[in-house]
Each structure stands twice: as C-alpha cells, then as structure tokens.
Design an enzyme around this catalytic site. Sequence first.
Site, short mmCIF file in Angstrom:
data_model
loop_
_atom_site.label_atom_id
_atom_site.label_comp_id
_atom_site.label_asym_id
_atom_site.label_seq_id
_atom_site.Cartn_x
_atom_site.Cartn_y
_atom_site.Cartn_z
N CYS A 163 108.66 -0.22 20.70
CA CYS A 163 107.56 0.66 21.12
C CYS A 163 106.20 0.02 20.83
CB CYS A 163 107.74 2.02 20.43
SG CYS A 163 106.73 3.36 21.05
N HIS A 164 105.36 0.68 20.04
CA HIS A 164 104.03 0.16 19.72
C HIS A 164 104.06 -0.86 18.58
CE1 HIS A 164 102.92 3.75 22.04
NE2 HIS A 164 101.78 3.12 22.28
N GLY A 165 105.23 -1.12 18.00
CA GLY A 165 105.34 -2.15 16.96
C GLY A 165 104.97 -3.53 17.48
N GLY A 166 105.06 -3.72 18.79
CA GLY A 166 104.73 -5.00 19.40
C GLY A 166 103.26 -5.37 19.32
#
Length: 187
Positions: A112-115
């Site tokens: 998800c937004h961990g990237g």
Amino acid sequence: MTKQLEHMKIALLVTDGFEQAELLEPKRALEAAGAEVDVISDKKDSVQGFKHTDKGVQVTVDKPIGTVREEDYDAVLLPGGVVNGDALRMVPEARKFVQAANAAQKPIAAICHGGWLLISSGIAKNRTVTSWPTLQDDFRNAGSTWVDKEVVRDKNFVTSRKPDDIPAFNQAFISLLSEKHAARAHA
C-alpha cells in the site's frame, strides 16, 4: 506450518497511522514461519493503527529506529497506511535503514502506502512495483515501472496494493525469505 524462517530477523518499520491488517497479518505469518519480527519506530512505546479511517489497535514498539542497524536484520517489512507511509518517509533513520538493506540486497516488502519510503530513500528507480493506486505517479516520477497487480516481485522487492492482497503478499515475501535463508545455509 514449518519453521522455514527460523533464525531470521525481520525489521518492521512503522509509525503512527499504519493500516492495521497490513502490519498484523504479515507479522503473524512471518512469526508462524519461524521468523523473529521487531517492531521498529520513531515512536517510543507504541504506535497507533487504523482500520481504514477508524482507530484500531496499538502495537508495542520493540526498538527505536535510532538504535538499530541494518546488519542486525535479514529483511525489512513496510506496512501501509497513508499517514504512516507519509510520515515514515520523512524519518532520516528510516530512509538510511532501507537504503542500507537494499545495498546489501536484503528482501524489502512494502504494501500500500509503505512504498513511499522506497521512493523517498531513492531506491525505487528501475524497479517494477505495485502499490495503492494513488502512488503510481510518485513511483513513475521516481523512475519505477508501476503495475496494477496483486503482488510484484522484482529482485529483492516484494510489493502489493492493499489489504485484500495480503495473502499473496505474505506468500511472495515468505518465498523470497525462504530462498535467501536456503542460500545462506548452503553458503
């Protein structure tokens, strides 16, 4: 389940605002496979999770980000959550940690937004990845190839889009870790 990841240590980098399922479910799967998972944060005692936009569980922080070294871990896990992903990429120690892990070719899994931390660390260039769809422009601007798939594995990266992808994400990350573990045992 076999303990195929026994003696492996995983650094789970996180701050407040993480998506609860994207931390808890991969952590549980890694531990069930025999890995030791340390929750590492810029926060002292605990971090606040969310179930989408509602407050969820608090998770105990095992170690502060300023006290850990990449060489003490075999891999890195980056859960999502828009607040977590946006805040964590601004933590210099977090960026340095993933840069060092990448330089050592250690597995790095982001969902998800961990990237966002991959982008802000400057390690996303020339990689094929996936993420929550709103990050696709950020990845493309960083020189990545963004695709809309459940899970993408590119060298030492494993990336996924959202909580629905967690089973495939866990399987791909554990598979990569098992390969690294087997290679290390035969070295």
